[in-house]
Write a protein that holds these residues in place. Sequence first.
Motif, short mmCIF file in Angstrom:
data_model
loop_
_atom_site.label_atom_id
_atom_site.label_comp_id
_atom_site.label_asym_id
_atom_site.label_seq_id
_atom_site.Cartn_x
_atom_site.Cartn_y
_atom_site.Cartn_z
N GLY A 165 4.76 2.36 15.75
CA GLY A 165 4.54 1.88 14.40
C GLY A 165 4.95 2.85 13.33
N TYR A 166 5.46 4.02 13.71
CA TYR A 166 5.81 5.02 12.71
C TYR A 166 6.93 4.48 11.82
CZ TYR A 166 7.17 9.39 10.55
OH TYR A 166 7.45 10.36 9.63
N GLY A 167 6.67 4.45 10.53
CA GLY A 167 7.66 3.97 9.58
C GLY A 167 7.66 2.46 9.41
N THR A 168 6.86 1.76 10.17
CA THR A 168 6.77 0.30 10.05
C THR A 168 5.30 -0.07 10.03
OG1 THR A 168 6.73 -0.08 12.43
CG2 THR A 168 8.90 -0.02 11.40
N SER A 169 5.04 -1.33 9.81
CA SER A 169 3.68 -1.81 9.85
C SER A 169 3.15 -1.71 11.27
CB SER A 169 3.63 -3.27 9.38
OG SER A 169 2.36 -3.80 9.59
N VAL A 170 1.91 -1.30 11.42
CA VAL A 170 1.32 -1.15 12.74
C VAL A 170 1.33 -2.46 13.50
CG1 VAL A 170 -0.79 -0.54 13.99
CG2 VAL A 170 -0.08 0.80 12.03
N GLU A 171 1.28 -3.58 12.80
CA GLU A 171 1.25 -4.87 13.49
C GLU A 171 2.51 -5.14 14.30
OE1 GLU A 171 1.24 -8.33 10.86
OE2 GLU A 171 1.91 -6.98 9.29
N TYR A 172 3.61 -4.43 14.06
CA TYR A 172 4.83 -4.63 14.83
C TYR A 172 4.94 -3.69 16.01
CZ TYR A 172 6.12 -7.40 10.81
OH TYR A 172 6.12 -8.35 9.84
N ALA A 173 3.94 -2.86 16.21
CA ALA A 173 3.96 -1.92 17.32
C ALA A 173 3.97 -2.68 18.64
CB ALA A 173 2.75 -0.99 17.26
N PRO A 174 4.85 -2.29 19.58
CA PRO A 174 4.90 -2.99 20.87
C PRO A 174 3.57 -3.00 21.60
CG PRO A 174 6.77 -1.52 20.65
CD PRO A 174 5.87 -1.25 19.46
N GLY A 175 2.70 -2.01 21.36
CA GLY A 175 1.40 -1.95 22.02
C GLY A 175 0.54 -3.16 21.73
N LEU A 176 0.85 -3.88 20.68
CA LEU A 176 0.01 -5.03 20.34
C LEU A 176 0.22 -6.22 21.26
CD1 LEU A 176 -0.16 -4.84 16.46
CD2 LEU A 176 -1.82 -4.11 18.14
N GLU A 177 1.19 -6.16 22.15
CA GLU A 177 1.28 -7.19 23.18
C GLU A 177 0.04 -7.13 24.07
OE1 GLU A 177 4.08 -4.85 26.36
OE2 GLU A 177 4.95 -5.58 24.51
N LEU A 178 -0.65 -6.03 24.01
CA LEU A 178 -1.92 -5.90 24.74
C LEU A 178 -2.93 -6.94 24.27
CD1 LEU A 178 -2.30 -2.02 24.71
CD2 LEU A 178 -1.35 -3.45 26.51
N SER A 179 -2.71 -7.50 23.10
CA SER A 179 -3.65 -8.48 22.57
C SER A 179 -3.53 -9.82 23.27
CB SER A 179 -3.46 -8.64 21.07
OG SER A 179 -2.16 -9.10 20.78
N THR A 180 -2.47 -10.03 24.08
CA THR A 180 -2.30 -11.34 24.72
C THR A 180 -2.21 -11.30 26.24
OG1 THR A 180 0.10 -11.19 24.42
CG2 THR A 180 -1.16 -12.32 22.69
N VAL A 181 -2.18 -10.12 26.86
CA VAL A 181 -2.12 -10.05 28.32
C VAL A 181 -3.38 -10.73 28.91
CG1 VAL A 181 -3.24 -7.80 28.56
CG2 VAL A 181 -1.57 -8.52 30.25
N ASP A 182 -3.27 -11.31 30.11
CA ASP A 182 -4.39 -12.05 30.71
C ASP A 182 -5.68 -11.25 30.71
OD1 ASP A 182 -2.65 -14.14 31.28
OD2 ASP A 182 -2.51 -13.69 33.43
N VAL A 183 -5.63 -10.03 31.24
CA VAL A 183 -6.81 -9.17 31.35
C VAL A 183 -6.41 -7.76 30.95
CG1 VAL A 183 -8.58 -8.24 32.90
CG2 VAL A 183 -7.68 -10.53 33.29
N LEU A 184 -7.15 -7.18 30.01
CA LEU A 184 -6.88 -5.81 29.58
C LEU A 184 -8.01 -4.91 30.04
CD1 LEU A 184 -5.12 -3.82 27.97
CD2 LEU A 184 -6.45 -4.45 25.94
N GLY A 210 -10.69 -15.06 23.34
CA GLY A 210 -11.61 -15.11 24.46
C GLY A 210 -11.04 -14.52 25.74
N LEU A 211 -10.20 -13.50 25.61
CA LEU A 211 -9.55 -12.89 26.78
C LEU A 211 -10.38 -11.74 27.34
CD1 LEU A 211 -5.92 -12.81 25.34
CD2 LEU A 211 -6.82 -14.35 27.12
N PRO A 212 -10.49 -11.65 28.67
CA PRO A 212 -11.26 -10.57 29.29
C PRO A 212 -10.70 -9.20 28.92
CG PRO A 212 -10.67 -12.23 30.92
CD PRO A 212 -9.93 -12.56 29.66
#
Length: 190
Positions: free
Chosen positions: A90-109, A145-147
């Motif tokens: 997210g350096y230099g961009t909005s944090v919401e575009y950080a690739p790590g945010l795909e963690l918000s949709t994986v089946d189980v984190l 509602g993801l685990p």
Amino acid sequence: MRGRGAISPSGRSGPAEGAVLGDAVRALEEKGEVTDPGHGTKRGSLCLLGRNGTGKSGLLVHLARQHFLAGQIPLWIKYADLVRDGVQAGYGTSVEYAPGLELSTVDVLLIDDLGDPFAPSGSYVETSDRRDILFRILSARHEEGLPTHITSNHRSLQEIKEQFDPRTADRVKELCATVEMDGTNLREIK
């Protein structure tokens, strides 16, 4: 996670904690939810708190395996890696575009080692970027509602609140049944 064998928490914590923990893991395996021992509400995730060596990460391995056997894709990540990668991306961009945010949709984190247990003593400062990345991921997973299973060497949600902020601690509380593991350090047993 229905139909899978439950683990025995013996040796991981004291007798009372072991019974609560064993019940929590069995409930997740059989029903996909657990009643939070501290709040009496149903949750689809666990937050395991306690000192080093009590078997928290080992239980995450077990939970990841059970989710995988149930056809869900689990993703395990250390908290330090999650925020490091998120801040760098997210350096230099909005944090919401950080690739790590795909963690918000994986089946189980599964987030291992959330936070720094020495933070309340003032020896560590959590940055606003790191807090924001964690909060966004937890919020998105809560909304869907993801685990989301979490371990922390903090001993209470209050310590998590002190290191991060009240909203992050509240999100953990909303997502997870919290179990405090206060047993013997298994790495010190000879």
